[in-house]
Enzyme design. Structure first.
Site, PDB file in Angstrom:
ATOM      1  CG  ASP A 191      -1.739   1.187   1.476  1.00  0.00           C
ATOM      2  OD1 ASP A 191      -1.853   2.007   0.555  1.00  0.00           O
ATOM      3  OD2 ASP A 191      -2.307   1.293   2.589  1.00  0.00           O
ATOM      4  CG  HIS A 364      -4.136   4.261   3.583  1.00  0.00           C
ATOM      5  ND1 HIS A 364      -4.320   3.159   2.786  1.00  0.00           N
ATOM      6  CD2 HIS A 364      -5.295   4.953   3.570  1.00  0.00           C
ATOM      7  CE1 HIS A 364      -5.552   3.188   2.297  1.00  0.00           C
ATOM      8  NE2 HIS A 364      -6.169   4.261   2.758  1.00  0.00           N
TER       9      HIS A 364
HETATM   10 ZN   LIG Z   1      -8.316   1.240  -0.005  1.00  0.00          ZN
HETATM   11 ZN   LIG Z   2      -9.333   0.723   3.036  1.00  0.00          ZN
END
Ligand SMILES: [Zn+2]
Ligand SMILES: [Zn+2]
Length: 548
Positions: A191, A364
Protein backbone atom coordinates in the site's frame (compact mmCIF):
# COMPACT_ATOMS: atom_id res chain seq x y z
CA UNK A 1 6.69 -24.47 -16.41
CA UNK A 2 4.08 -21.82 -16.17
CA UNK A 3 4.99 -18.36 -14.98
CA UNK A 4 3.31 -16.17 -12.43
CA UNK A 5 1.51 -13.12 -13.78
CA UNK A 6 0.32 -10.24 -11.66
CA UNK A 7 -2.01 -7.81 -13.42
CA UNK A 8 -3.24 -4.74 -11.54
CA UNK A 9 -6.66 -3.80 -12.95
CA UNK A 10 -7.32 -0.91 -10.58
CA UNK A 11 -5.73 1.17 -7.84
CA UNK A 12 -2.32 1.64 -9.44
CA UNK A 13 -1.96 5.16 -10.79
CA UNK A 14 -5.01 6.35 -8.85
CA UNK A 15 -6.57 6.24 -5.39
CA UNK A 16 -9.51 3.84 -5.40
CA UNK A 17 -11.17 1.03 -7.38
CA UNK A 18 -8.58 -1.50 -6.29
CA UNK A 19 -8.44 -4.79 -8.13
CA UNK A 20 -5.72 -7.25 -8.97
CA UNK A 21 -5.46 -10.44 -10.95
CA UNK A 22 -2.91 -13.10 -9.90
CA UNK A 23 -2.44 -15.86 -12.45
CA UNK A 24 -0.56 -19.09 -12.62
CA UNK A 25 -1.07 -21.43 -15.57
CA UNK A 26 -4.78 -21.69 -16.20
CA UNK A 27 -5.75 -20.33 -12.81
CA UNK A 28 -6.70 -16.80 -11.87
CA UNK A 29 -7.21 -15.42 -8.39
CA UNK A 30 -8.73 -11.95 -8.04
CA UNK A 31 -7.97 -9.70 -5.07
CA UNK A 32 -10.59 -6.98 -4.37
CA UNK A 33 -13.08 -5.26 -6.70
CA UNK A 34 -13.57 -1.66 -5.60
CA UNK A 35 -15.11 1.55 -6.81
CA UNK A 36 -13.71 5.04 -7.04
CA UNK A 37 -15.72 8.16 -6.23
CA UNK A 38 -15.84 10.60 -9.13
CA UNK A 39 -13.94 13.84 -9.21
CA UNK A 40 -15.93 17.05 -9.18
CA UNK A 41 -15.77 17.42 -12.97
CA UNK A 42 -17.21 13.98 -13.74
CA UNK A 43 -20.76 15.28 -13.92
CA UNK A 44 -23.59 12.96 -13.04
CA UNK A 45 -21.37 9.94 -12.47
CA UNK A 46 -22.21 8.01 -9.31
CA UNK A 47 -18.96 6.07 -9.20
CA UNK A 48 -16.32 4.40 -11.32
CA UNK A 49 -15.51 0.70 -11.51
CA UNK A 50 -12.40 -1.04 -12.87
CA UNK A 51 -12.21 -2.10 -16.49
CA UNK A 52 -11.98 -5.92 -16.40
CA UNK A 53 -12.08 -6.37 -20.17
CA UNK A 54 -8.84 -8.36 -19.84
CA UNK A 55 -10.63 -11.09 -17.87
CA UNK A 56 -13.62 -11.46 -20.19
CA UNK A 57 -12.16 -14.18 -22.40
CA UNK A 58 -10.65 -15.95 -19.37
CA UNK A 59 -13.90 -16.36 -17.46
CA UNK A 60 -13.52 -20.06 -16.81
CA UNK A 61 -10.01 -19.60 -15.44
CA UNK A 62 -11.10 -17.38 -12.56
CA UNK A 63 -11.19 -19.57 -9.41
CA UNK A 64 -12.41 -16.96 -6.95
CA UNK A 65 -12.10 -13.50 -5.52
CA UNK A 66 -10.59 -12.69 -2.12
CA UNK A 67 -11.50 -9.40 -0.46
CA UNK A 68 -9.05 -7.70 1.92
CA UNK A 69 -11.56 -5.45 3.75
CA UNK A 70 -14.96 -3.82 3.59
CA UNK A 71 -14.15 -0.37 2.22
CA UNK A 72 -15.94 0.68 -0.95
CA UNK A 73 -12.69 0.98 -2.88
CA UNK A 74 -12.29 -2.80 -2.30
CA UNK A 75 -15.83 -4.22 -2.37
CA UNK A 76 -17.93 -1.62 -4.21
CA UNK A 77 -17.61 -3.10 -7.70
CA UNK A 78 -18.33 -6.67 -6.57
CA UNK A 79 -22.01 -6.69 -7.63
CA UNK A 80 -21.00 -5.53 -11.12
CA UNK A 81 -18.19 -8.08 -11.26
CA UNK A 82 -20.36 -10.96 -10.07
CA UNK A 83 -22.95 -10.16 -12.73
CA UNK A 84 -20.34 -11.21 -15.28
CA UNK A 85 -18.24 -13.71 -13.32
CA UNK A 86 -19.93 -16.49 -11.40
CA UNK A 87 -17.14 -17.16 -8.88
CA UNK A 88 -16.97 -17.69 -5.11
CA UNK A 89 -16.15 -14.72 -2.87
CA UNK A 90 -13.91 -15.07 0.19
CA UNK A 91 -14.01 -12.47 2.96
CA UNK A 92 -13.64 -12.03 6.71
CA UNK A 93 -16.77 -11.75 8.84
CA UNK A 94 -17.41 -8.02 8.80
CA UNK A 95 -16.28 -7.69 5.20
CA UNK A 96 -18.71 -10.41 4.23
CA UNK A 97 -21.50 -8.66 6.12
CA UNK A 98 -20.84 -5.43 4.25
CA UNK A 99 -20.71 -7.28 0.93
CA UNK A 100 -24.04 -8.92 1.73
CA UNK A 101 -25.61 -5.49 2.20
CA UNK A 102 -24.57 -4.47 -1.29
CA UNK A 103 -25.61 -7.76 -2.87
CA UNK A 104 -28.99 -7.70 -1.15
CA UNK A 105 -29.69 -4.21 -2.50
CA UNK A 106 -29.29 -5.66 -5.99
CA UNK A 107 -31.11 -8.94 -5.27
CA UNK A 108 -27.92 -10.90 -5.91
CA UNK A 109 -27.37 -12.40 -2.48
CA UNK A 110 -29.11 -15.72 -3.17
CA UNK A 111 -27.10 -16.60 -6.24
CA UNK A 112 -23.69 -15.64 -4.86
CA UNK A 113 -21.38 -18.11 -3.12
CA UNK A 114 -19.77 -16.45 -0.11
CA UNK A 115 -17.13 -18.01 2.12
CA UNK A 116 -16.04 -16.56 5.45
CA UNK A 117 -12.44 -16.83 6.56
CA UNK A 118 -10.70 -15.89 9.78
CA UNK A 119 -7.16 -14.56 9.89
CA UNK A 120 -4.88 -17.57 10.19
CA UNK A 121 -7.00 -19.77 7.89
CA UNK A 122 -5.55 -21.20 4.71
CA UNK A 123 -7.72 -21.01 1.59
CA UNK A 124 -6.79 -23.44 -1.13
CA UNK A 125 -7.69 -22.21 -4.60
CA UNK A 126 -6.17 -24.13 -7.52
CA UNK A 127 -2.39 -23.77 -7.22
CA UNK A 128 -2.74 -20.94 -4.68
CA UNK A 129 -2.69 -21.26 -0.90
CA UNK A 130 -3.97 -18.00 0.53
CA UNK A 131 -3.26 -17.01 4.12
CA UNK A 132 -5.11 -13.90 5.29
CA UNK A 133 -3.42 -12.14 8.24
CA UNK A 134 -4.87 -9.40 10.41
CA UNK A 135 -3.89 -5.78 9.69
CA UNK A 136 -4.84 -2.49 11.30
CA UNK A 137 -6.72 -0.08 9.09
CA UNK A 138 -9.69 2.22 9.61
CA UNK A 139 -12.16 -0.66 9.55
CA UNK A 140 -12.17 -3.83 11.69
CA UNK A 141 -11.55 -7.26 10.20
CA UNK A 142 -9.07 -6.04 7.57
CA UNK A 143 -6.44 -8.44 6.26
CA UNK A 144 -3.34 -8.65 4.15
CA UNK A 145 -2.70 -11.82 2.16
CA UNK A 146 0.15 -14.28 1.99
CA UNK A 147 -0.31 -16.10 -1.32
CA UNK A 148 1.80 -19.19 -1.80
CA UNK A 149 2.16 -19.95 -5.50
CA UNK A 150 4.30 -22.53 -7.31
CA UNK A 151 6.67 -19.63 -8.08
CA UNK A 152 6.98 -18.55 -4.45
CA UNK A 153 5.29 -16.58 -1.69
CA UNK A 154 3.64 -13.28 -2.60
CA UNK A 155 2.48 -10.89 0.11
CA UNK A 156 -0.35 -8.44 -0.71
CA UNK A 157 -0.49 -5.86 2.08
CA UNK A 158 -4.10 -4.78 1.56
CA UNK A 159 -4.57 -1.33 3.14
CA UNK A 160 -2.61 -1.23 6.39
CA UNK A 161 -0.89 0.68 9.12
CA UNK A 162 0.92 -0.43 12.26
CA UNK A 163 -1.37 0.96 14.95
CA UNK A 164 -0.33 -0.06 18.47
CA UNK A 165 -3.55 1.24 20.01
CA UNK A 166 -6.29 0.50 17.49
CA UNK A 167 -9.92 1.10 18.43
CA UNK A 168 -10.67 -2.63 18.43
CA UNK A 169 -7.51 -3.43 20.43
CA UNK A 170 -6.20 -5.83 17.78
CA UNK A 171 -2.82 -4.85 16.32
CA UNK A 172 -1.39 -5.99 12.98
CA UNK A 173 -0.21 -9.62 13.09
CA UNK A 174 3.54 -9.18 13.46
CA UNK A 175 4.10 -12.88 14.17
CA UNK A 176 2.59 -13.89 10.83
CA UNK A 177 4.74 -11.37 9.01
CA UNK A 178 7.82 -12.78 10.75
CA UNK A 179 6.74 -16.26 9.73
CA UNK A 180 6.37 -15.20 6.09
CA UNK A 181 9.79 -13.63 6.27
CA UNK A 182 11.31 -16.85 7.61
CA UNK A 183 9.77 -18.75 4.71
CA UNK A 184 11.17 -16.25 2.21
CA UNK A 185 9.05 -13.70 0.37
CA UNK A 186 9.31 -13.63 -3.42
CA UNK A 187 7.37 -10.40 -3.90
CA UNK A 188 5.73 -7.77 -1.72
CA UNK A 189 2.84 -5.73 -3.11
CA UNK A 190 2.42 -2.88 -0.64
CA UNK A 191 0.00 0.00 0.00
CA UNK A 192 1.51 3.31 -1.18
CA UNK A 193 -1.31 5.72 -0.30
CA UNK A 194 0.77 7.61 2.28
CA UNK A 195 4.22 7.27 0.72
CA UNK A 196 4.54 11.06 0.82
CA UNK A 197 3.93 11.23 4.58
CA UNK A 198 7.09 11.27 6.66
CA UNK A 199 7.00 9.32 9.89
CA UNK A 200 4.47 6.77 11.02
CA UNK A 201 0.72 7.39 10.76
CA UNK A 202 -0.69 8.32 14.19
CA UNK A 203 -2.85 5.82 16.01
CA UNK A 204 -6.62 6.05 15.87
CA UNK A 205 -6.46 6.63 19.62
CA UNK A 206 -4.90 10.03 18.91
CA UNK A 207 -8.30 11.32 17.73
CA UNK A 208 -9.87 10.90 21.13
CA UNK A 209 -8.46 14.18 22.46
CA UNK A 210 -9.89 16.18 19.58
CA UNK A 211 -13.32 14.57 19.88
CA UNK A 212 -13.35 15.17 23.63
CA UNK A 213 -12.43 18.80 23.18
CA UNK A 214 -15.07 19.43 20.50
CA UNK A 215 -17.81 17.70 22.48
CA UNK A 216 -16.88 19.55 25.64
CA UNK A 217 -17.15 22.91 23.87
CA UNK A 218 -20.16 22.34 21.64
CA UNK A 219 -23.28 23.80 23.20
CA UNK A 220 -25.69 22.75 20.46
CA UNK A 221 -26.15 19.71 18.28
CA UNK A 222 -23.13 17.88 16.90
CA UNK A 223 -23.14 16.56 13.36
CA UNK A 224 -20.25 14.27 12.50
CA UNK A 225 -19.91 13.44 8.81
CA UNK A 226 -17.72 10.55 7.77
CA UNK A 227 -17.54 7.59 5.41
CA UNK A 228 -20.12 4.91 6.15
CA UNK A 229 -17.36 2.34 5.96
CA UNK A 230 -15.12 3.89 8.63
CA UNK A 231 -16.55 1.55 11.26
CA UNK A 232 -13.71 2.21 13.69
CA UNK A 233 -14.38 5.95 13.51
CA UNK A 234 -18.07 5.39 14.15
CA UNK A 235 -17.19 3.40 17.28
CA UNK A 236 -14.87 6.11 18.49
CA UNK A 237 -17.35 8.94 17.99
CA UNK A 238 -20.10 7.00 19.76
CA UNK A 239 -17.83 6.08 22.69
CA UNK A 240 -16.94 9.73 23.27
CA UNK A 241 -20.52 10.89 22.72
CA UNK A 242 -21.73 8.60 25.49
CA UNK A 243 -19.31 10.19 27.94
CA UNK A 244 -20.97 13.55 27.24
CA UNK A 245 -24.44 12.06 27.46
CA UNK A 246 -25.27 12.71 23.86
CA UNK A 247 -27.60 10.30 22.11
CA UNK A 248 -26.60 9.29 18.62
CA UNK A 249 -28.85 9.41 15.56
CA UNK A 250 -27.62 7.84 12.37
CA UNK A 251 -28.47 9.51 9.06
CA UNK A 252 -27.85 7.96 5.66
CA UNK A 253 -28.95 4.55 4.47
CA UNK A 254 -25.47 3.09 4.00
CA UNK A 255 -24.37 4.08 7.50
CA UNK A 256 -27.56 2.70 9.04
CA UNK A 257 -27.00 -0.60 7.25
CA UNK A 258 -23.29 -0.78 8.03
CA UNK A 259 -23.71 -0.08 11.73
CA UNK A 260 -26.52 -2.60 11.93
CA UNK A 261 -24.48 -5.38 10.36
CA UNK A 262 -21.36 -4.49 12.36
CA UNK A 263 -23.38 -4.56 15.58
CA UNK A 264 -24.90 -7.92 14.71
CA UNK A 265 -21.41 -9.31 14.11
CA UNK A 266 -20.15 -7.91 17.37
CA UNK A 267 -17.46 -5.68 15.89
CA UNK A 268 -19.30 -2.47 16.72
CA UNK A 269 -20.42 -2.02 20.31
CA UNK A 270 -23.36 0.32 20.80
CA UNK A 271 -25.96 -0.26 23.50
CA UNK A 272 -29.52 0.39 22.30
CA UNK A 273 -30.01 3.20 24.78
CA UNK A 274 -27.13 5.16 23.18
CA UNK A 275 -29.12 5.48 19.96
CA UNK A 276 -32.10 7.57 18.98
CA UNK A 277 -33.98 7.74 15.72
CA UNK A 278 -33.40 10.77 13.57
CA UNK A 279 -37.03 11.86 13.61
CA UNK A 280 -37.04 11.86 17.44
CA UNK A 281 -34.08 14.16 18.08
CA UNK A 282 -36.38 17.17 18.44
CA UNK A 283 -37.50 15.72 21.79
CA UNK A 284 -34.01 16.16 23.22
CA UNK A 285 -32.21 19.38 24.14
CA UNK A 286 -29.69 20.29 21.42
CA UNK A 287 -26.65 19.57 23.60
CA UNK A 288 -27.74 15.93 24.00
CA UNK A 289 -27.81 15.21 20.29
CA UNK A 290 -25.12 13.82 18.03
CA UNK A 291 -25.88 12.96 14.43
CA UNK A 292 -23.60 10.63 12.50
CA UNK A 293 -24.18 11.29 8.83
CA UNK A 294 -23.07 10.12 5.43
CA UNK A 295 -24.09 10.62 1.80
CA UNK A 296 -26.03 8.39 -0.54
CA UNK A 297 -22.88 6.67 -1.76
CA UNK A 298 -21.58 6.39 1.81
CA UNK A 299 -19.34 9.43 1.51
CA UNK A 300 -19.48 12.45 3.82
CA UNK A 301 -19.55 15.21 1.21
CA UNK A 302 -22.83 13.92 -0.16
CA UNK A 303 -24.66 14.76 3.06
CA UNK A 304 -22.68 17.91 3.86
CA UNK A 305 -23.31 19.47 0.48
CA UNK A 306 -27.04 18.83 0.88
CA UNK A 307 -26.98 20.34 4.39
CA UNK A 308 -24.98 23.31 3.12
CA UNK A 309 -27.52 23.89 0.35
CA UNK A 310 -30.51 23.29 2.65
CA UNK A 311 -31.63 20.40 0.50
CA UNK A 312 -31.60 17.53 3.04
CA UNK A 313 -34.95 15.77 3.51
CA UNK A 314 -34.88 15.29 7.23
CA UNK A 315 -32.14 17.54 8.58
CA UNK A 316 -31.51 21.30 8.55
CA UNK A 317 -28.51 23.13 9.89
CA UNK A 318 -29.52 25.43 12.73
CA UNK A 319 -27.71 28.21 14.52
CA UNK A 320 -25.37 26.73 17.15
CA UNK A 321 -24.77 23.39 15.41
CA UNK A 322 -21.26 22.05 15.33
CA UNK A 323 -20.27 20.14 12.23
CA UNK A 324 -17.24 17.83 12.18
CA UNK A 325 -15.89 16.53 8.88
CA UNK A 326 -14.04 13.42 10.02
CA UNK A 327 -12.55 12.13 6.80
CA UNK A 328 -10.04 12.91 4.13
CA UNK A 329 -11.04 14.86 1.04
CA UNK A 330 -11.43 12.85 -2.11
CA UNK A 331 -8.63 13.95 -4.44
CA UNK A 332 -9.99 16.42 -6.99
CA UNK A 333 -12.83 17.56 -4.70
CA UNK A 334 -10.84 20.05 -2.59
CA UNK A 335 -12.54 23.15 -4.01
CA UNK A 336 -16.02 21.72 -3.57
CA UNK A 337 -15.20 20.76 0.03
CA UNK A 338 -14.05 24.28 0.81
CA UNK A 339 -17.15 25.90 -0.59
CA UNK A 340 -19.36 23.49 1.37
CA UNK A 341 -17.49 24.42 4.57
CA UNK A 342 -18.02 28.11 3.78
CA UNK A 343 -21.74 27.57 3.30
CA UNK A 344 -22.02 25.66 6.57
CA UNK A 345 -20.43 28.57 8.42
CA UNK A 346 -22.84 30.89 6.62
CA UNK A 347 -25.77 28.88 7.96
CA UNK A 348 -24.55 29.45 11.50
CA UNK A 349 -22.69 26.22 12.18
CA UNK A 350 -19.24 25.93 13.70
CA UNK A 351 -17.18 23.61 11.50
CA UNK A 352 -14.20 21.42 12.37
CA UNK A 353 -12.17 19.68 9.71
CA UNK A 354 -8.70 18.37 9.10
CA UNK A 355 -6.14 19.98 9.36
CA UNK A 356 -7.82 22.77 11.42
CA UNK A 357 -8.58 20.16 14.07
CA UNK A 358 -7.08 16.66 14.32
CA UNK A 359 -10.42 14.95 13.63
CA UNK A 360 -9.12 12.48 11.08
CA UNK A 361 -6.19 10.09 10.94
CA UNK A 362 -5.39 8.05 7.91
CA UNK A 363 -5.87 4.31 7.91
CA UNK A 364 -2.81 3.97 5.72
CA UNK A 365 0.73 3.70 7.01
CA UNK A 366 3.21 6.51 6.43
CA UNK A 367 6.82 6.09 5.30
CA UNK A 368 7.95 4.53 8.58
CA UNK A 369 5.12 1.95 8.51
CA UNK A 370 6.06 1.16 4.92
CA UNK A 371 9.71 0.69 5.86
CA UNK A 372 8.71 -1.63 8.71
CA UNK A 373 6.85 -3.91 6.36
CA UNK A 374 9.61 -4.03 3.76
CA UNK A 375 12.31 -4.67 6.36
CA UNK A 376 10.27 -7.27 8.14
CA UNK A 377 9.43 -9.24 4.99
CA UNK A 378 12.68 -8.68 3.16
CA UNK A 379 11.11 -9.44 -0.24
CA UNK A 380 13.11 -10.21 -3.35
CA UNK A 381 10.77 -8.17 -5.57
CA UNK A 382 8.77 -5.11 -4.71
CA UNK A 383 5.66 -3.69 -6.38
CA UNK A 384 4.12 -0.53 -4.90
CA UNK A 385 0.30 -0.69 -5.14
CA UNK A 386 -2.67 1.50 -4.10
CA UNK A 387 -1.71 5.03 -5.09
CA UNK A 388 -1.26 7.63 -7.77
CA UNK A 389 1.93 7.41 -9.78
CA UNK A 390 3.71 9.87 -7.47
CA UNK A 391 2.89 7.69 -4.43
CA UNK A 392 4.10 4.58 -6.23
CA UNK A 393 7.35 6.33 -7.22
CA UNK A 394 7.94 7.56 -3.66
CA UNK A 395 7.31 4.10 -2.28
CA UNK A 396 9.79 2.67 -4.79
CA UNK A 397 12.38 5.17 -3.55
CA UNK A 398 11.81 3.95 0.00
CA UNK A 399 12.31 0.35 -1.10
CA UNK A 400 15.51 1.29 -2.95
CA UNK A 401 16.83 3.06 0.14
CA UNK A 402 16.23 -0.14 2.09
CA UNK A 403 18.44 -2.10 -0.29
CA UNK A 404 16.03 -3.62 -2.80
CA UNK A 405 17.76 -3.67 -6.17
CA UNK A 406 16.35 -1.27 -8.74
CA UNK A 407 15.73 -4.04 -11.29
CA UNK A 408 13.66 -5.88 -8.68
CA UNK A 409 11.20 -3.01 -8.28
CA UNK A 410 8.34 -2.50 -10.73
CA UNK A 411 6.48 0.81 -10.74
CA UNK A 412 3.50 0.31 -13.02
CA UNK A 413 0.01 1.69 -13.46
CA UNK A 414 -3.17 -0.27 -14.09
CA UNK A 415 -3.14 -2.80 -16.88
CA UNK A 416 0.53 -3.74 -17.07
CA UNK A 417 1.21 -7.46 -16.98
CA UNK A 418 3.99 -8.24 -14.48
CA UNK A 419 5.64 -11.61 -14.96
CA UNK A 420 7.72 -13.38 -12.33
CA UNK A 421 9.68 -16.05 -14.08
CA UNK A 422 13.03 -17.70 -13.52
CA UNK A 423 14.07 -15.25 -10.86
CA UNK A 424 13.19 -12.20 -12.94
CA UNK A 425 10.49 -9.60 -12.78
CA UNK A 426 9.36 -8.39 -16.17
CA UNK A 427 6.93 -5.68 -17.19
CA UNK A 428 5.01 -6.87 -20.22
CA UNK A 429 2.21 -5.66 -22.46
CA UNK A 430 -0.49 -3.30 -21.30
CA UNK A 431 -4.11 -4.49 -21.17
CA UNK A 432 -7.13 -2.19 -20.57
CA UNK A 433 -7.19 -0.70 -17.08
CA UNK A 434 -9.11 2.53 -17.37
CA UNK A 435 -12.41 3.93 -16.13
CA UNK A 436 -15.85 2.43 -16.45
CA UNK A 437 -18.40 5.02 -15.34
CA UNK A 438 -21.53 4.01 -13.48
CA UNK A 439 -24.37 6.52 -13.75
CA UNK A 440 -27.57 5.19 -12.19
CA UNK A 441 -28.43 2.05 -14.11
CA UNK A 442 -26.01 2.83 -16.94
CA UNK A 443 -22.78 0.88 -16.63
CA UNK A 444 -20.02 1.69 -19.07
CA UNK A 445 -22.33 3.56 -21.41
CA UNK A 446 -21.15 6.90 -20.15
CA UNK A 447 -17.78 7.38 -21.79
CA UNK A 448 -15.31 10.27 -21.90
CA UNK A 449 -17.29 11.83 -24.79
CA UNK A 450 -20.49 11.96 -22.76
CA UNK A 451 -18.49 13.38 -19.87
CA UNK A 452 -17.07 16.17 -22.04
CA UNK A 453 -20.53 16.93 -23.33
CA UNK A 454 -21.95 17.21 -19.82
CA UNK A 455 -19.14 19.56 -18.95
CA UNK A 456 -19.89 21.71 -22.02
CA UNK A 457 -23.61 21.70 -21.19
CA UNK A 458 -22.90 22.83 -17.64
CA UNK A 459 -20.50 25.56 -18.66
CA UNK A 460 -21.88 26.76 -21.97
CA UNK A 461 -25.46 25.55 -22.35
CA UNK A 462 -27.04 24.24 -25.51
CA UNK A 463 -28.41 25.41 -28.84
CA UNK A 464 -30.98 23.39 -30.77
CA UNK A 465 -31.96 24.10 -34.36
CA UNK A 466 -35.11 22.76 -35.99
CA UNK A 467 -35.14 23.22 -39.77
CA UNK A 468 -37.17 22.08 -42.77
CA UNK A 469 -35.26 20.84 -45.79
CA UNK A 470 -36.12 20.05 -49.41
CA UNK A 471 -33.86 17.31 -50.72
CA UNK A 472 -34.77 17.90 -54.38
CA UNK A 473 -33.50 21.49 -54.33
CA UNK A 474 -30.86 21.04 -51.65
CA UNK A 475 -32.21 24.11 -49.80
CA UNK A 476 -33.72 24.80 -46.39
CA UNK A 477 -37.34 25.89 -46.46
CA UNK A 478 -38.34 29.05 -44.58
CA UNK A 479 -36.88 30.23 -41.30
CA UNK A 480 -35.39 27.72 -38.84
CA UNK A 481 -36.28 27.62 -35.17
CA UNK A 482 -33.41 28.19 -32.74
CA UNK A 483 -33.85 27.16 -29.12
CA UNK A 484 -31.19 27.91 -26.50
CA UNK A 485 -30.69 26.98 -22.86
CA UNK A 486 -28.01 28.20 -20.49
CA UNK A 487 -26.19 29.85 -23.39
CA UNK A 488 -27.50 33.34 -24.11
CA UNK A 489 -30.58 35.04 -22.76
CA UNK A 490 -32.77 34.92 -25.86
CA UNK A 491 -34.51 38.35 -25.71
CA UNK A 492 -31.15 40.12 -25.52
CA UNK A 493 -29.49 38.06 -28.19
CA UNK A 494 -31.69 38.86 -31.18
CA UNK A 495 -28.83 40.09 -33.29
CA UNK A 496 -26.65 37.04 -32.59
CA UNK A 497 -29.49 34.66 -33.36
CA UNK A 498 -30.42 36.60 -36.52
CA UNK A 499 -26.92 36.15 -37.82
CA UNK A 500 -27.09 32.47 -36.74
CA UNK A 501 -30.06 32.18 -39.17
CA UNK A 502 -27.78 33.27 -41.99
CA UNK A 503 -25.16 30.73 -40.93
CA UNK A 504 -27.79 27.98 -40.88
CA UNK A 505 -29.15 28.99 -44.29
CA UNK A 506 -25.79 28.90 -45.99
CA UNK A 507 -24.70 25.67 -44.25
CA UNK A 508 -28.02 24.17 -45.32
CA UNK A 509 -27.54 25.12 -48.93
CA UNK A 510 -26.17 21.92 -50.45
CA UNK A 511 -26.06 19.76 -53.58
CA UNK A 512 -29.55 18.54 -54.50
CA UNK A 513 -30.06 15.01 -53.21
CA UNK A 514 -27.85 15.41 -50.12
CA UNK A 515 -29.18 13.39 -47.15
CA UNK A 516 -30.73 15.34 -44.30
CA UNK A 517 -28.32 13.62 -41.85
CA UNK A 518 -25.40 15.27 -43.67
CA UNK A 519 -27.14 18.64 -43.62
CA UNK A 520 -27.52 18.30 -39.85
CA UNK A 521 -23.79 17.67 -39.46
CA UNK A 522 -22.96 20.69 -41.61
CA UNK A 523 -25.34 22.97 -39.74
CA UNK A 524 -24.02 21.84 -36.35
CA UNK A 525 -20.41 22.34 -37.30
CA UNK A 526 -21.00 25.75 -38.87
CA UNK A 527 -23.00 26.95 -35.89
CA UNK A 528 -20.52 25.69 -33.30
CA UNK A 529 -17.80 27.52 -35.17
CA UNK A 530 -19.89 30.71 -35.46
CA UNK A 531 -20.84 30.76 -31.77
CA UNK A 532 -17.28 30.20 -30.68
CA UNK A 533 -16.06 33.02 -32.94
CA UNK A 534 -18.71 35.42 -31.67
CA UNK A 535 -18.88 34.49 -27.99
CA UNK A 536 -15.74 32.43 -27.20
CA UNK A 537 -18.01 29.77 -25.80
CA UNK A 538 -18.73 26.20 -26.83
CA UNK A 539 -22.41 25.40 -26.37
CA UNK A 540 -23.56 21.90 -27.27
CA UNK A 541 -25.20 22.34 -30.70
CA UNK A 542 -27.82 19.89 -32.01
CA UNK A 543 -29.98 20.15 -35.08
CA UNK A 544 -33.03 18.37 -36.38
CA UNK A 545 -33.35 18.80 -40.14
CA UNK A 546 -36.62 17.39 -41.43
CA UNK A 547 -37.49 16.72 -45.01
CA UNK A 548 -40.67 18.00 -46.58
ZN1 LIG B 1 -8.32 1.24 0.00
ZN1 LIG C 1 -9.33 0.72 3.04
Amino acid sequence: MASLNIVPLGGLGEIGKNMMSVEYGRNILIVDAGIMFPEADMLGVDYIIPDWEYLRDKKDLVRGIVITHGHQDHIGALPHFLQEFDVPVYASRLTRGLIEVRLRQRHMLQKTTLHTFAPGDVIQMGPFAIEPYHVCHSIPDAVGLGITTPAGLIVHSGDFKFDHTPVDGWPTDYAKLAEFSARGVLALLSDSTNAEQAGATPSEASLNDAFHQIMRQASGRLIVATFASLISRIQQVIDVARQYERKVAIAGRSMIENTQIARELGVLHIPDEALIELDKIKRLPAHQVLILATGSQGEPMGVLSRLAAGRHDSLQIQEGDTVVLSSHTIPGNEEMTQSVINLLFERGADVYYDPIAPVHVSGHGGQEDQKWLINMLHPRFFVPIHGELRHLEQHAKIARALGIADENIAVVQNGYVLTLDDGRLEVGERVPGGYVFVDGALVGEVGPRVMREREALGENGFVTVVARYDRRTGQLVGRSRILTGGFVYAPESGDLLDRAQDVIRSAGSVKPGTLSREVEDKVERALAHFFYRETRRNPVVRSAVMEG
